[in-house]
Design a protein around this motif. Sequence first.
Motif, short mmCIF file in Angstrom:
data_model
loop_
_atom_site.label_atom_id
_atom_site.label_comp_id
_atom_site.label_asym_id
_atom_site.label_seq_id
_atom_site.Cartn_x
_atom_site.Cartn_y
_atom_site.Cartn_z
N PHE A 119 -58.04 33.31 -24.25
CA PHE A 119 -56.53 32.98 -24.34
C PHE A 119 -56.21 32.79 -26.11
CE2 PHE A 119 -54.67 34.62 -20.08
CZ PHE A 119 -54.72 35.43 -20.86
N THR A 120 -57.48 31.37 -26.00
CA THR A 120 -57.34 30.79 -26.73
C THR A 120 -57.65 30.85 -27.58
OG1 THR A 120 -57.81 28.47 -24.90
CG2 THR A 120 -57.76 28.35 -27.36
N LEU A 121 -59.10 32.19 -27.62
CA LEU A 121 -60.06 32.03 -28.43
C LEU A 121 -58.83 33.14 -29.23
CD1 LEU A 121 -63.49 32.98 -27.30
CD2 LEU A 121 -62.62 31.04 -28.81
N GLY A 122 -58.30 33.87 -28.87
CA GLY A 122 -57.10 35.06 -29.66
C GLY A 122 -56.05 33.60 -29.84
N ALA A 123 -55.72 32.69 -29.61
CA ALA A 123 -54.57 32.19 -30.06
C ALA A 123 -54.40 31.31 -31.81
CB ALA A 123 -53.64 31.12 -28.93
N ASN A 124 -56.09 31.50 -31.39
CA ASN A 124 -56.57 30.56 -32.18
C ASN A 124 -56.08 31.44 -33.53
OD1 ASN A 124 -57.92 28.07 -32.86
ND2 ASN A 124 -59.66 28.79 -32.12
N VAL A 125 -56.59 32.58 -33.94
CA VAL A 125 -56.01 33.86 -35.15
C VAL A 125 -54.52 32.78 -35.40
CG1 VAL A 125 -55.90 35.43 -35.90
CG2 VAL A 125 -57.79 35.48 -33.97
N LEU A 126 -53.29 33.08 -34.01
CA LEU A 126 -52.40 32.98 -34.59
C LEU A 126 -52.50 31.07 -34.92
CD1 LEU A 126 -50.79 34.80 -31.70
CD2 LEU A 126 -50.58 35.15 -34.35
N VAL A 127 -52.98 30.33 -35.07
CA VAL A 127 -52.56 28.99 -34.58
C VAL A 127 -53.64 28.42 -36.24
CG1 VAL A 127 -53.61 26.66 -33.91
CG2 VAL A 127 -52.41 28.12 -32.73
N GLU A 128 -54.85 29.37 -36.74
CA GLU A 128 -55.15 29.12 -37.90
C GLU A 128 -54.54 29.30 -39.26
OE1 GLU A 128 -59.37 30.18 -37.74
OE2 GLU A 128 -59.39 29.44 -36.05
N LYS A 129 -53.73 30.53 -38.65
CA LYS A 129 -52.60 31.45 -39.89
C LYS A 129 -51.27 29.88 -39.75
CE LYS A 129 -49.89 35.46 -41.23
NZ LYS A 129 -49.87 34.92 -42.36
N VAL A 130 -51.29 29.59 -39.42
CA VAL A 130 -50.13 28.27 -38.97
C VAL A 130 -50.32 27.36 -39.88
CG1 VAL A 130 -47.85 27.19 -37.80
CG2 VAL A 130 -49.06 29.57 -37.34
N PHE A 131 -51.59 27.12 -39.42
CA PHE A 131 -51.83 25.46 -40.18
C PHE A 131 -53.23 25.91 -41.36
CE2 PHE A 131 -50.24 24.64 -36.58
CZ PHE A 131 -49.63 23.38 -36.16
N ALA A 132 -52.97 27.07 -42.01
CA ALA A 132 -54.23 27.42 -42.79
C ALA A 132 -55.18 26.39 -42.81
CB ALA A 132 -53.27 26.95 -44.54
N TRP A 133 -56.02 26.80 -41.17
CA TRP A 133 -57.09 26.17 -40.79
C TRP A 133 -58.48 27.64 -40.86
CZ3 TRP A 133 -57.47 21.55 -38.51
CH2 TRP A 133 -58.16 20.78 -37.51
N PRO A 134 -59.28 27.03 -41.61
CA PRO A 134 -60.41 27.92 -42.18
C PRO A 134 -61.26 27.88 -41.48
CG PRO A 134 -61.23 25.85 -43.35
CD PRO A 134 -59.75 24.99 -42.05
N GLY A 135 -60.81 28.56 -40.46
CA GLY A 135 -62.09 28.77 -38.14
C GLY A 135 -62.06 30.63 -38.93
N ILE A 136 -62.65 30.94 -37.95
CA ILE A 136 -63.33 32.24 -38.06
C ILE A 136 -62.88 33.75 -38.07
CG2 ILE A 136 -65.74 32.25 -37.52
CD1 ILE A 136 -64.93 32.88 -34.86
N GLY A 137 -60.96 32.83 -37.16
CA GLY A 137 -59.22 33.37 -37.08
C GLY A 137 -59.29 33.72 -38.21
N SER A 138 -58.19 32.44 -39.34
CA SER A 138 -58.24 33.44 -40.79
C SER A 138 -59.10 33.71 -41.62
CB SER A 138 -58.10 32.01 -41.10
OG SER A 138 -58.54 30.88 -41.37
N TYR A 139 -60.67 33.86 -41.10
CA TYR A 139 -61.38 34.64 -41.83
C TYR A 139 -61.24 36.11 -41.42
CZ TYR A 139 -66.16 36.54 -42.85
OH TYR A 139 -66.85 37.32 -43.50
N ALA A 140 -60.76 36.18 -40.28
CA ALA A 140 -60.86 38.19 -39.33
C ALA A 140 -59.71 38.31 -40.31
CB ALA A 140 -60.70 37.46 -38.13
N VAL A 141 -58.11 37.76 -40.08
CA VAL A 141 -57.37 38.41 -40.69
C VAL A 141 -57.53 38.35 -42.32
CG1 VAL A 141 -54.89 37.92 -41.18
CG2 VAL A 141 -55.72 36.90 -39.28
N GLU A 142 -58.34 37.67 -43.16
CA GLU A 142 -58.57 38.12 -44.60
C GLU A 142 -59.05 39.59 -45.00
OE1 GLU A 142 -60.11 34.06 -45.79
OE2 GLU A 142 -58.34 33.42 -45.50
N ALA A 143 -60.69 39.20 -43.78
CA ALA A 143 -60.79 40.87 -43.62
C ALA A 143 -60.25 41.94 -43.66
CB ALA A 143 -62.36 39.83 -42.72
N LEU A 144 -59.40 41.68 -42.28
CA LEU A 144 -58.87 43.06 -42.45
C LEU A 144 -57.79 42.80 -43.10
CD1 LEU A 144 -57.60 42.29 -38.42
CD2 LEU A 144 -58.75 44.31 -39.27
N VAL A 145 -57.00 42.47 -43.87
CA VAL A 145 -55.82 42.93 -44.77
C VAL A 145 -56.55 44.04 -45.57
CG1 VAL A 145 -54.14 42.26 -46.35
CG2 VAL A 145 -54.31 41.25 -44.78
N VAL A 146 -58.28 43.68 -45.98
CA VAL A 146 -59.05 44.03 -47.17
C VAL A 146 -59.85 45.20 -46.30
CG1 VAL A 146 -58.41 42.13 -49.15
CG2 VAL A 146 -60.53 42.06 -47.54
#
Lengths: 541, 287, 341
Positions: C274-301
């Motif tokens: 669950f935490t790995l999943g929630a990471n994606v959301l938390v990284e977006k909120v805090f602009a945290w440069p982890g793999i979660g935000s990497y994935a979100v950016e990648a999905l968009v394009v």
Amino acid sequence: MLSVTNLAVRFQTRRGPVDALKGVNLEVASGEILGVVGESGSGKSVTAYSIMRLLEAGGKVVDGTVRYGGVDLSDPSENQMGNIRGREISMIFQNPRAALNPIRRVGDQIGDVLRRHARATRTTAKAEAIKALEAVRIRDAAARVDAYPFELSGGMCQRVVIALALACDPKLLIMDEPTTGLDITTQKAVMDLVADLIRDRGMSAILITHDLGLASGYCDRIMVMRDGEVVERGTPLSLFTAPDHPYTRRLIDATPRLGARIRELLPVEARTPMPERRVENEPLLEVRNLVKTFPSRSGPVHAVRDVSFTIRKGQTLGLVGESGCGKSTTSSMVVRLLDPTSGQIIFRGEDLAATPASRFARDPRRARIQMVFQDATDSLNPRHTSRQTIAEPLRRLGTGASNDRIAELADLVGLPLPLLDRFPHQLSGGQKARVGIARAIALDPDLLILDEPTAALDVSIQAIVLNLLIDLQARLGISYLFVTHDLNVVRLLCDQVIVMQGGAIVEQGPAEQVMRNPATAYTRSLVAAAPQPPALGDAAQ
Amino acid sequence: MSVTTASPGTFSHIGYVLRGNPVTLLSFVMFAILIIAAVLGPVLVPYDPLASEAANALQPPSWAHWFGTDNLGRDVFSRVVTATRLDLMISISAVTLSLMAGSVLGAVAGYWGGWLDAVLNRVMDTIMAFPLFVLAMGIVAALGNTVENIVYATAVINTPFYARLVRAEVNIRREAGFVHAAKLAGNSDIRVLAMHIFPNALPPMMVQMSLNLGWAILNAAGLSFIGLGVRPPTAEWGIMVAEGANFIVSGEWWLAVFPGLALMFAVFTFNLMGDGLRDIVDPRQRT
Amino acid sequence: MSPRLRGILFRIAQAIPVVIGVVIIGFVLTRALPGDPAVYFAGAAADAASIAEIRKTLGLDLPLPQQFLIYVGDLLRGDFGQSISTGQPVTADLANRLPASLELTLVALLLSCAIAIPLGVMAATRPGSLIDHACRVLVTAGVSLPTFFTGVVLIYLFYYLLGIAPSPLGRLDFIYIEPDRITGFYLIDSALAGDGETFLAALRQLVLPAVTLALFTLAPIARMTRAAMLGALSADFVRTARAAGLTGRTVRYTYAFRNALLPVVTTLGMVFSFTLGANVLVEKVFAWPGIGSYAVEALVVSDYAAVQGFVLAMAFLFVALNLLIDVTYTLIDPRIGFEAS
């Protein structure tokens, strides 16, 4: 040595307070074994737990005094009690496997107790634990000390529990149903061992049991409890020869014993004449060379090896043995819940084994063979009312479930009609057993398999259910295959008996003859291990 | 003729459960509020949830706009209430789908065992091997950004929970006395499974269902929060929090807080309902 | 071979089909992503011929089973392909960003275990007490918290209103210089470098996102601890231990707690997922440069290789963690190897 006066315990439950003990008095003298006997709900275990101050949450001692060796333990501190438990008073329990910590080596568990009471240090704990195991005659104790409970048999676990309880030489041992769930020969071995140890060490003991026979075999004095009160006390002999209280009388009557007939288990006023029973010569069921082998990783397991027997119309055949002897596997195959590896099950001339168990449910012959299950609670669907349970076979295999037929069946098994609309959890053990029997006879079967139908019942209920079964057999002409571990019950109910061991038949013959003059050593040991209350109750009539 | 359906006592039993436990009663009242908002919300709200009014942007809560207005001047209260229908629909349909799929798979695996069970176990292990939210992200991204795909993705990630639960519940009852008795009464295997074993697995499933309804709604909102699934300008709690988050650092808290609270209210309601639902389907609670 | 070792090997063998399944799902997911990478690589001015050319070089014209084999072959060589958006090999991107996510997740998990386990134990040993009620309220309320919402509220409270938190933008305020990369964990790297100031700065950035994640994981851990502890305390063997006079402490910890740990360890695995999943959301909120935000950016394009790399990395991480948990379990519980056989 121990004296308890006017002990009262109350439990707070969701439906208000319940008085579990209502002023219990008891004394245990030095070197004495006191038996506390009663049926479920009598308060016998609560008595023990309140002496030890181990009541579950919700239970509270509301009145009374407990004195041990001159010290008042009526309101002890947890610390004071901790010093008493294990060192002065110890306790052993039923279900020994669950009574041991599953993930701690047995030697460490004994060591914990020794170190708590300063009988050993960290360095000597293991050696002392081995000594404690040797004291309970565990062979190869030096190896067993490192075992986990799951690596030991049930009887061995109970020895470990005893070793743990006796490790610090307590003066008083409380045993709460110590042999329930153990095989009859193991039960005898364990009880003999404890009795020896108690005598050798000059200890006192309290034996709590539902089994009058067991209590009379090992206790100096017995007290009988019912509904949180002591109804009678005395020596085993005096209780059996001249019971004062009508409840004691009923309890003694209901306990199966040598020489008693099945009607004599009932209270005097309920002893109706035995009905006529006709056993015909024609065989109903012939089992020939039945074999069941289960595959397993460590090679095939031979659960049943070449078993053959015959049941005649109207006859009762007893199938006796200890756990793992193959009696349940055999009965499962006969009732067609399990397919045999080889062999024939010839029922009224047709081989039932030719039809696989998975297809037998829709077979027209399904209605002819039915079963009464061991645990009435487990055998009733928790979501179905008694009416739905009894209606089920009528609806699936019969001509439909009319209310008249259901009422008739309830009447046959003595189930009051208002109980038909209750769920299993709203019924008592005896009532559940009646529902199970009504369901089994709903389709007028020719053969009924009775799988330890009274094992979970109190003796007084057992007496009623056994008599009900006899009456039904006479009335409906059913044949019974009666599976049990209780030899005293076999003697009461069965015409013929088969003794099984290790998947094979070791002895068979007329029940009375096999019980009185067993031909094999194994049967002899079984008969000898069955607890026998003094057979004097009848003389007093 | 059905044996297990509602007897006359069912409604009085529900009444008894509700009276017996004030928390359950509270949760049912909260659930009723959610249902009313979902059904009647769009009719009741004072403003059009999509109508923007630039002159009135970023107003704090007032009598005219109870929850304030957002950066486009839309009424936050109207948007929060309107969003209830969409969020509830997603979570309830996703949980229904996974409940059905999981029940069938789990029951079959638990009853017959063998290779079927082994295969199912490995498949469920594989699904559970992904962090579930990540898997949902992947599914929605692959299938496309639609509400239905959110439902499917949520259903897929919830199915293993039911399959495992039902499998375990069926498995422990496979050898129960009443199951043998049902066979002796002439029930075929499928009937035994459907009519005798499965209904007994319902009480723990109710608890699981209420937890999953909560997760499903969080999951859907989370997906739209990162820009998958529901698209603006649709009113949906997750998107509204995402849009509002941009304004939180400048102090316009009402944009994000009200939809967030609504989300919490819904999840909290579902979680509270679990025990009550279990008591209702459990005959042992009857007296 | 000892039964215990056999149990562990059996467990590892069980993970193999799961890994195969993960690879297949990763492949299917990315092939189903909308958008055509060949078009993307060919650039805006490309004609049909050059797109076909690029498709051929990428192997996209081959039948799917053959593509799958090539893909598996690449994976075995450690080649996850190249990210469209960053132009870097995906493995390099992941290696760069994974420590950020792991640091956040592990700190959050440690934090929530440190609170939830003692809380659950205390609630179970004192049923009906204030702490028990507090635990129950926290458990029900805790699972109702949407992580992204908690994060937003915490930012509002501690950054905007109180002004004690740094701005929620990444792992380190821009005035500090990243510590030399040793492990990639800023806390560890700065501590190794003896740079107290950077350590504190990294910690200040980490507190809010870690607390957000910890609040999310508190509830399931506390609930399972309480339930497992209650179960263990009412077990027969605890009664035996008490009847033998063992002290409350020994009974609670050596007997009850050790047994209660088993289900708690299992829950931890679930919670980690669950935490790995929630990471994606938390990284977006805090602009945290982890793999979660990497994935979100990648999905968009529709960045094919990056998404695939992310999904696989997450899944392998999780499979490895579950193995670790099972092995731990085997070490705590002597019965395991025997049941498996």
